[in-house]
Design an enzyme around this catalytic site. Structure first.
Site, short mmCIF file in Angstrom:
data_model
loop_
_atom_site.label_atom_id
_atom_site.label_comp_id
_atom_site.label_asym_id
_atom_site.label_seq_id
_atom_site.Cartn_x
_atom_site.Cartn_y
_atom_site.Cartn_z
N HIS A 286 -8.91 -10.76 6.64
CA HIS A 286 -8.73 -11.85 5.68
C HIS A 286 -7.31 -11.87 5.09
CE1 HIS A 286 -9.31 -14.68 2.44
NE2 HIS A 286 -9.06 -13.72 1.56
N GLU B 288 -8.33 -6.86 -7.22
CA GLU B 288 -9.65 -7.41 -7.49
C GLU B 288 -10.77 -6.63 -6.81
OE1 GLU B 288 -11.55 -11.72 -6.53
OE2 GLU B 288 -9.53 -11.72 -7.37
N ASP B 289 -10.53 -6.16 -5.59
CA ASP B 289 -11.62 -5.63 -4.77
C ASP B 289 -11.50 -4.16 -4.35
OD1 ASP B 289 -12.83 -8.12 -4.86
OD2 ASP B 289 -11.99 -8.77 -2.94
#
Length: 184
Positions: free
Chosen positions: A41, A70-71
């Site tokens: 991604h 964020e992840d």
């Protein structure tokens, strides 16, 4: 400056950033039926920027890193230390606050899009284009057609705030919105 030195430093920066993102995302998978490695991604988002003609290395680096804070266990301070203020700043602009509820995060993406820097807007456009193309390709596990349509309509609102920064990405997004009968 010797062009080969300049090109080598750009290449080194991109490889360093890609390696960092790959290590951070190493155990993550996309929610598609194939369980695609997540790193595809951010690499795909960066590639869309390159495909659009963008040559700003900081923006391409930010695209590669856009989901790390964020992840993963990455902090913005770590990005500042490793990649500098500019790259970390762009990533910060496109990072959702995971302490907020999902619907509030989605609402804030719409609200913040218009005031984001041109660099962050381009990362956001490429991110939305990648995700929407992925949704066209296959439905994530557990998603209904209604949820897919809701994502398209929400993404159009985020994109509206980013318009005027990258005509290539905007045109590619518009093709998807038209195909899905989403107001643009």
């Amino acid at each position: 400056m010797d062009n080969s030195i300049c090109n080598q430093s750009v290449l080194s920066a991109i490889i360093k950033t890609t390696n960092f993102a790959a290590i951070k995302h190493k155990n993550q998978r996309r929610k598609d039926p194939e369980k695609t490695p997540y790193i595809n991604h951010p690499i795909g988002v960066a590639y869309l920027l390159v495909e659009s003609g963008l040559e700003d290395v900081s923006v391409i680096q930010a695209a590669l890193l856009h989901d790390t804070v964020e992840d993963t266990d990455t902090s913005n301070e770590e990005l500042v230390t490793v990649f500098g203020e500019k790259v970390a700043g762009i990533v910060a602009e496109v990072t959702d606050d995971k302490s907020l509820e999902k619907m509030e995060r989605k609402r804030l993406q719409i609200v913040h899009a218009a005031s984001a820097s041109p660099e962050a807007k381009q990362v956001k456009l490429a991110d939305k284009l990648y995700n929407l193309r992925d949704l066209e390709r296959t439905t994530p596990e557990g998603w209904s057609e209604t949820r897919v349509n809701e994502y398209f309509h929400w993404a159009a609102k985020v994109v509206a705030g980013c318009r005027g920064t990258n005509s290539y990405l905007e045109n590619e997004l518009d093709k998807l919105f038209i195909k899905r009968n989403v107001n643009i």
